[in-house]
Design a protein around this motif. Structure first.
Motif, PDB file in Angstrom:
ATOM      1  N   ILE A   1      67.793  48.242  71.417  1.00 47.21           N
ATOM      2  CA  ILE A   1      66.527  47.883  70.782  1.00 47.21           C
ATOM      3  C   ILE A   1      65.407  47.939  71.814  1.00 47.21           C
ATOM      4  O   ILE A   1      64.323  48.427  71.553  1.00 47.21           O
ATOM      5  CB  ILE A   1      66.598  46.469  70.172  1.00 47.21           C
ATOM      6  CG1 ILE A   1      67.605  46.473  69.033  1.00 47.21           C
ATOM      7  CG2 ILE A   1      65.242  46.032  69.670  1.00 47.21           C
ATOM      8  CD1 ILE A   1      67.709  45.154  68.312  1.00 47.21           C
TER       9      ILE A   1
ATOM     10  N   ILE B   1      40.980  56.784  69.120  1.00 44.57           N
ATOM     11  CA  ILE B   1      41.899  55.939  68.356  1.00 44.57           C
ATOM     12  C   ILE B   1      42.372  56.658  67.108  1.00 44.57           C
ATOM     13  O   ILE B   1      43.562  56.718  66.794  1.00 44.57           O
ATOM     14  CB  ILE B   1      41.217  54.623  67.947  1.00 44.57           C
ATOM     15  CG1 ILE B   1      40.863  53.806  69.178  1.00 44.57           C
ATOM     16  CG2 ILE B   1      42.102  53.827  67.021  1.00 44.57           C
ATOM     17  CD1 ILE B   1      40.098  52.567  68.859  1.00 44.57           C
TER      18      ILE B   1
ATOM     19  N   THR C   1      43.306  50.499  71.762  1.00 42.45           N
ATOM     20  CA  THR C   1      44.306  51.555  71.546  1.00 42.45           C
ATOM     21  C   THR C   1      44.801  51.503  70.102  1.00 42.45           C
ATOM     22  O   THR C   1      44.814  50.447  69.495  1.00 42.45           O
ATOM     23  CB  THR C   1      45.501  51.389  72.493  1.00 42.45           C
ATOM     24  OG1 THR C   1      45.968  50.042  72.364  1.00 42.45           O
ATOM     25  CG2 THR C   1      45.120  51.649  73.924  1.00 42.45           C
ATOM     26  N   PRO C   2      45.232  52.664  69.559  1.00 41.84           N
ATOM     27  CA  PRO C   2      45.699  52.690  68.167  1.00 41.84           C
ATOM     28  C   PRO C   2      47.060  52.012  68.063  1.00 41.84           C
ATOM     29  O   PRO C   2      48.028  52.481  68.638  1.00 41.84           O
ATOM     30  CB  PRO C   2      45.798  54.182  67.854  1.00 41.84           C
ATOM     31  CG  PRO C   2      45.959  54.852  69.159  1.00 41.84           C
ATOM     32  CD  PRO C   2      45.305  54.002  70.188  1.00 41.84           C
TER      33      PRO C   2
ATOM     34  N   ILE D   1      49.101  51.738  65.651  1.00 45.61           N
ATOM     35  CA  ILE D   1      50.113  52.359  64.798  1.00 45.61           C
ATOM     36  C   ILE D   1      51.197  53.031  65.639  1.00 45.61           C
ATOM     37  O   ILE D   1      52.347  53.153  65.209  1.00 45.61           O
ATOM     38  CB  ILE D   1      49.469  53.359  63.812  1.00 45.61           C
ATOM     39  CG1 ILE D   1      50.484  53.843  62.794  1.00 45.61           C
ATOM     40  CG2 ILE D   1      48.854  54.533  64.541  1.00 45.61           C
ATOM     41  CD1 ILE D   1      51.024  52.789  61.870  1.00 45.61           C
ATOM     42  N   ILE D   2      50.853  53.440  66.864  1.00 40.12           N
ATOM     43  CA  ILE D   2      51.862  54.128  67.671  1.00 40.12           C
ATOM     44  C   ILE D   2      52.986  53.176  68.070  1.00 40.12           C
ATOM     45  O   ILE D   2      54.043  53.621  68.519  1.00 40.12           O
ATOM     46  CB  ILE D   2      51.270  54.787  68.937  1.00 40.12           C
ATOM     47  CG1 ILE D   2      50.643  53.732  69.847  1.00 40.12           C
ATOM     48  CG2 ILE D   2      50.243  55.838  68.554  1.00 40.12           C
ATOM     49  CD1 ILE D   2      50.123  54.318  71.156  1.00 40.12           C
ATOM     50  N   PHE D   3      52.752  51.871  67.926  1.00 41.71           N
ATOM     51  CA  PHE D   3      53.810  50.907  68.229  1.00 41.71           C
ATOM     52  C   PHE D   3      54.793  50.741  67.076  1.00 41.71           C
ATOM     53  O   PHE D   3      55.778  50.022  67.200  1.00 41.71           O
ATOM     54  CB  PHE D   3      53.215  49.532  68.555  1.00 41.71           C
ATOM     55  CG  PHE D   3      52.500  49.476  69.858  1.00 41.71           C
ATOM     56  CD1 PHE D   3      51.135  49.691  69.938  1.00 41.71           C
ATOM     57  CD2 PHE D   3      53.191  49.216  71.030  1.00 41.71           C
ATOM     58  CE1 PHE D   3      50.474  49.641  71.145  1.00 41.71           C
ATOM     59  CE2 PHE D   3      52.534  49.157  72.247  1.00 41.71           C
ATOM     60  CZ  PHE D   3      51.172  49.372  72.305  1.00 41.71           C
ATOM     61  N   PHE D   4      54.489  51.378  65.958  1.00 39.23           N
ATOM     62  CA  PHE D   4      55.299  51.140  64.777  1.00 39.23           C
ATOM     63  C   PHE D   4      56.788  51.452  64.969  1.00 39.23           C
ATOM     64  O   PHE D   4      57.638  50.677  64.524  1.00 39.23           O
ATOM     65  CB  PHE D   4      54.721  51.913  63.584  1.00 39.23           C
ATOM     66  CG  PHE D   4      55.313  51.506  62.266  1.00 39.23           C
ATOM     67  CD1 PHE D   4      55.728  52.467  61.361  1.00 39.23           C
ATOM     68  CD2 PHE D   4      55.472  50.177  61.932  1.00 39.23           C
ATOM     69  CE1 PHE D   4      56.270  52.097  60.140  1.00 39.23           C
ATOM     70  CE2 PHE D   4      56.029  49.797  60.727  1.00 39.23           C
ATOM     71  CZ  PHE D   4      56.430  50.772  59.826  1.00 39.23           C
ATOM     72  N   PRO D   5      57.155  52.560  65.640  1.00 38.90           N
ATOM     73  CA  PRO D   5      58.589  52.803  65.845  1.00 38.90           C
ATOM     74  C   PRO D   5      59.258  51.632  66.556  1.00 38.90           C
ATOM     75  O   PRO D   5      60.387  51.255  66.229  1.00 38.90           O
ATOM     76  CB  PRO D   5      58.614  54.061  66.727  1.00 38.90           C
ATOM     77  CG  PRO D   5      57.325  54.734  66.456  1.00 38.90           C
ATOM     78  CD  PRO D   5      56.338  53.663  66.180  1.00 38.90           C
ATOM     79  N   VAL D   6      58.537  51.033  67.520  1.00 43.19           N
ATOM     80  CA  VAL D   6      59.094  49.876  68.229  1.00 43.19           C
ATOM     81  C   VAL D   6      59.247  48.691  67.278  1.00 43.19           C
ATOM     82  O   VAL D   6      60.251  47.974  67.294  1.00 43.19           O
ATOM     83  CB  VAL D   6      58.185  49.493  69.415  1.00 43.19           C
ATOM     84  CG1 VAL D   6      58.675  48.224  70.072  1.00 43.19           C
ATOM     85  CG2 VAL D   6      58.138  50.633  70.415  1.00 43.19           C
TER      86      VAL D   6
ATOM     87  N   MET E   1      62.284  49.140  65.236  1.00 46.79           N
ATOM     88  CA  MET E   1      63.492  48.821  65.996  1.00 46.79           C
ATOM     89  C   MET E   1      63.703  47.320  66.092  1.00 46.79           C
ATOM     90  O   MET E   1      64.812  46.825  65.994  1.00 46.79           O
ATOM     91  CB  MET E   1      63.382  49.381  67.409  1.00 46.79           C
ATOM     92  CG  MET E   1      63.595  50.871  67.514  1.00 46.79           C
ATOM     93  SD  MET E   1      63.414  51.360  69.232  1.00 46.79           S
ATOM     94  CE  MET E   1      62.484  52.862  69.071  1.00 46.79           C
ATOM     95  N   TRP E   2      62.621  46.591  66.285  1.00 46.90           N
ATOM     96  CA  TRP E   2      62.761  45.155  66.497  1.00 46.90           C
ATOM     97  C   TRP E   2      62.903  44.370  65.203  1.00 46.90           C
ATOM     98  O   TRP E   2      63.590  43.352  65.171  1.00 46.90           O
ATOM     99  CB  TRP E   2      61.536  44.599  67.240  1.00 46.90           C
ATOM    100  CG  TRP E   2      61.421  45.036  68.661  1.00 46.90           C
ATOM    101  CD1 TRP E   2      62.258  45.865  69.349  1.00 46.90           C
ATOM    102  CD2 TRP E   2      60.397  44.668  69.581  1.00 46.90           C
ATOM    103  NE1 TRP E   2      61.821  46.036  70.627  1.00 46.90           N
ATOM    104  CE2 TRP E   2      60.679  45.311  70.816  1.00 46.90           C
ATOM    105  CE3 TRP E   2      59.267  43.850  69.499  1.00 46.90           C
ATOM    106  CZ2 TRP E   2      59.876  45.162  71.936  1.00 46.90           C
ATOM    107  CZ3 TRP E   2      58.476  43.706  70.624  1.00 46.90           C
ATOM    108  CH2 TRP E   2      58.786  44.370  71.826  1.00 46.90           C
TER     109      TRP E   2
ATOM    110  N   LEU F   1      48.706  51.367  57.186  1.00 45.09           N
ATOM    111  CA  LEU F   1      49.229  52.582  57.799  1.00 45.09           C
ATOM    112  C   LEU F   1      50.743  52.488  57.964  1.00 45.09           C
ATOM    113  O   LEU F   1      51.466  53.459  57.738  1.00 45.09           O
ATOM    114  CB  LEU F   1      48.565  52.827  59.156  1.00 45.09           C
ATOM    115  CG  LEU F   1      47.100  53.269  59.094  1.00 45.09           C
ATOM    116  CD1 LEU F   1      46.570  53.500  60.494  1.00 45.09           C
ATOM    117  CD2 LEU F   1      46.962  54.534  58.258  1.00 45.09           C
TER     118      LEU F   1
END
Lengths: 260, 283, 264
Positions: A45, A201, C117-118, C120-125, C128-129, C208
């Motif tokens: 994870i 962004i 910063t956008p 949405i790019i953290f969404f895959p993380v 996972m969590w 999003l």
């Protein structure tokens, strides 16, 4: 009071906070690494920071991250040129035609607060799943601040400067070119800077969402391939790029302000 | 210096050997050096001095907001190390809460100690009337003038029934006419309530008009230069400003102050030059 | 006021309409007319610009089915929880950073530069969590709104008039009283502005995320219309969404504006 220096600390203490902040981050990373290695945190994870660091090399060698970066940068550049051209022109027009400004300025402000990016499926339909969707969406989202700041800059020109122009019998065009526009430049640059921030962004965000383009798409790609460490590394890279971009913009703006 | 010190047993406020020092990049400076005095119940004492005499430091020490000092301050026998409930402070700057009505501002200290609502409001109304702001109970400070806002601050402090009212140049930001009229008001209230009052000011006329005694301070390091008994008849108001006795007191105090104020000016000028030189050589 | 002087013989049918309003109406009508013309001309691929009638009926259809409100509820719930969690943590962090110069210098730059910063790019993380269900959307919404709130609150703390704090101290207010009766009210404008921004960010982040991976919520509905190419419905949804978003933003702004008479 005379000596308000009375309670100032000696300069020595100023350096420490930044170092402490940085040290905390490093400590947190080391702690995470440890917790993963001893199994407290599941490595499927959260990949160990060491693995993420290793992936960076892969990003450059295999994923052509430099080319992707240039692609994203190119999209931002095009957007930047478009918002500057249309934004400044639009702002100037709205300032000139008072009625237009009175009617539309609040609309533009409301639009600035609107979540334009949510309409990306619509843009995909109109432009297809390609760079134009990205550019056009970023353009629409980043345009309002440029317009608003241009209007603000021109409206805030000190009246006395306008009067000076009038006293020399300048024509409206001359008045504009020699007084209003130069006086508005600091605000206009601020608007363009804000627009560029919005543009970046939205560009990266839409690249991620429609799975096309440069850096944003890379993250999406790596995530779909279940390349955990790679995904984290790519996200870090994007954050790094955007942070450097913002710092660069700030420095440029400050430099321009000094020159002015 | 101790020529007119009242009997120590009578005093409600005892300031003993206060020393206040600060660290600056240029080295330590002593703001207040060995200041001692006492205040009797019901007395009106003014502390007057030039800018840089440490008046505000003294104000903060007595008010309990500055604990980094030598010496002891006691009120009714208790030592002060933090804000004491027997001391009510009125600050120089605008200090009303802009988001509360006049009534809620004045009731603030009562709210903090948990007084029930009706009692709070009743008591607040009483003090609002005392400072002459009837009719403005439900107004917001933003709707009032500067002088009116200071009156709200005063009412708020008085509502807490402090044994000693401590004021730091409360009228400094107001114009002359408002200042004189408010001074009258404060005098009237003080005489009515027999409120022990300690007023920090740089305004000689104000000090002589209102006080029983005046403490004149030197320029930094601030010491007590002289304590003057003001033997003008009470009750007083702004009319006595024209009298001969008044003029004599003012002249006497101005004489003392002028010396100190000049020293202060010369000191500042030399400091500016020194600073300027440093900047010029880029050190 | 000046109306009385200007009214002459030819009084307009609706004397209350100013030139500004007239221009606005003209612009709106112009845009609608151009739209309809484009729709009817058939020069664009069908339904990319659907006729206004089609959009209108899709709108009615949308709003008259319980299905839409269910999804609206889901999204609203996600945004609500995101705002709650992000709001409180942002408030807490903002208060701490605003109160302490040292901590602010050490850590606030990170918030400041990470903020734009956008997310949405953290969404895959987040997936996972937190899994593929609502939790990951809420997590992204929380992440999105945390930054503007924390930064605004920190700035707000530093702008509090210092004398107000001294007033509280002179009256011996305890820590809770200081926070509740002095710090928070003194910061009401930055807090509301932060909340406004935070709401906008939470809205975007949550929606999003829903478009990316979900099986319910407004975002999911929108991406669904895309996949079946039901354009009138997509337009209808976007219209409702934008009206709600701009409306909510204006509402929160009005909340802050109500204060304007009290402002010193």
């Amino acid at each position: 009071m005379t000596h308000d220096a009375a309670i100032r600390r000696p300069p020595r203490a100023q350096v420490a906070p930044a170092a402490v902040g940085f040290a905390s981050i490093v400590t947190a990373l080391l702690l995470t690494e440890l917790l993963i290695r001893i199994g407290v945190i599941n490595r499927f994870i959260v990949p160990p920071p060491s693995e993420i660091a290793d992936s960076f090399y892969r990003l450059f060698a295999e994923e052509h991250i430099v080319r992707r970066f240039l692609l994203t940068a190119g999209e931002c550049l095009i957007t930047g040129v478009m918002i500057s051209a249309f934004g400044i022109a639009g702002g100037v027009l709205m300032h000139r035609v008072t009625l237009l400004r009175q009617a539309c300025e609040t609309w533009v402000a409301a639009f600035a607060a609107a979540p334009v990016v949510l309409a990306y499926p619509l843009f995909m339909v109109i432009f297809g799943r390609n760079a134009w969707t990205i550019i056009m969406l970023a353009f629409v989202a980043a345009l309002p601040p440029v317009i608003l700041k241009t209007i603000e800059g021109m409206a805030a020109t000190r009246k006395v400067l306008v009067d000076v122009g009038r006293s020399f019998n300048l024509t409206p065009t001359q008045q504009f070119r020699k007084i209003l526009f130069p006086a508005a430049l600091p605000a206009i640059f601020l608007g363009v800077r804000l627009g560029l921030v919005f543009a970046l962004i939205n560009v990266v965000g839409v690249e991620f969402l429609i799975n096309y383009g440069g850096l944003g798409q890379l993250i999406e790609d790596l995530a779909e391939r279940y390349d955990l460490a790679g995904t984290y590394a790519a996200i870090c890279f994007v954050i790094l790029v955007s942070v450097l971009f913002f710092i660069a913009l700030e420095k440029i703006e400050r430099w321009l302000r000094l020159v002015d | 210096m101790a020529a007119t010190a009242p009997n120590a047993d009578d005093a409600i406020l005892v300031v003993d050997d206060i020393v206040v020092r600060y660290e600056t990049p240029e080295g330590p400076i002593t703001a207040v050096d060995d200041v001692s005095f006492q205040v009797k119940p019901g007395e009106f004492l003014s502390v007057i001095g030039p800018s840089g005499c440490g008046k505000s430091s003294l104000f903060n020490v007595i008010g309990g907001l500055l604990s980094h000092h030598q010496g002891v301050v006691t009120v009714a026998g208790e030592t002060i190390s933090s804000p004491h409930k027997a001391i009510g402070m009125v600050f120089q700057e605008e200090s009303t809460f802009p988001w509360r009505t006049v009534t809620d501002n004045v009731a603030f200290p009562l709210e903090l100690v948990g007084m029930p609502r009706d009692k709070r409001i009743e008591r607040a109304r009483h003090f609002i009337a005392l400072v002459g702001l009837e009719g403005f109970e439900n107004s917001y400070p933003g709707e009032l003038s500067g002088g009116m806002r200071q009156r709200v601050s005063l009412a708020r402090t008085l509502a807490a029934a402090p044994k000693i009212l401590l004021m730091d140049e409360p009228f400094a930001a107001l114009d002359e006419q408002t200042r004189l009229l408010l001074g009258d008001k404060v005098l009237q209230i003080q005489q009515q309530l027999k409120q022990t009052t300690l007023l920090i000011t740089h305004n000689i006329t104000e000090a002589v008009q209102m006080s029983d005694r005046i403490l004149v301070m030197t320029y930094r390091p601030g010491k007590v230069k002289r304590i003057v008994d003001i033997d003008l008849p009470r009750p007083r108001n702004s009319e006595i400003v024209g009298s001969e006795a008044f003029g004599r007191y003012v002249a006497q105090i101005w004489n003392d102050l002028r010396e100190e104020a000049s020293r202060g000016m010369r000191d500042e000028e030399s400091h500016m030059l020194h600073h300027h030189d440093h900047q010029g050589t880029g050190s | 006021m000046a109306e009385a002087g200007r009214l002459s013989g030819a009084a307009p049918a609706t004397p209350g309409l100013s030139p500004v309003t007239l221009l606005r109406i003209a612009i709106i009508l112009g845009v609608l007319a151009a739209w309809e013309l484009l729709a009817q001309s058939g020069c664009l691929y069908r339904d990319v610009v659907p006729s206004l009638l089609a959009i209108g009926s899709a709108l009615i259809e949308l709003l008259s089915h319980a299905d839409y409100y269910f999804n609206l509820g889901v999204t609203a719930g996600e945004i609500g929880i995101a705002l709650l969690v992000g709001g409180f943590s942002g408030l807490f962090v903002g208060v701490v950073l605003g109160a302490n110069r040292y901590l602010s210098k050490a850590f606030e730059p990170y918030l400041y530069y990470l903020g734009p910063t956008p997310k949405i790019i953290f969404f895959p993380v987040m997936i996972m969590w937190f899994g593929i269900d609502t939790e990951s959307k809420i997590a992204l919404g929380t992440l999105s709104c945390f930054f503007p709130i924390a930064l605004n609150v920190a700035a707000g703390m530093r702008q509090i008039d210092r004398v107000l704090i001294r007033v509280g101290q002179s009256f011996r207010a305890n820590a809770l009283q200081m926070v509740w009766k002095i710090y928070l009210p003194a910061m009401r404008h930055p807090i509301i502005n932060g909340g406004r921004l935070g709401f906008g960010m939470a809205l975007i982040g949550t929606l999003l995320a829903e478009t990316k991976l979900s099986n319910k919520g407004i975002g999911f509905l929108i991406i669904q219309t895309y996949s079946v190419f039901d354009m009138p419905r997509m337009y209808a949804m976007l219209i409702v969404l934008f009206v709600l978003a701009i409306g909510a933003n204006a509402l929160i702004g009005r909340l802050g504006g109500l204060d304007s008479i009290r402002r010193a």
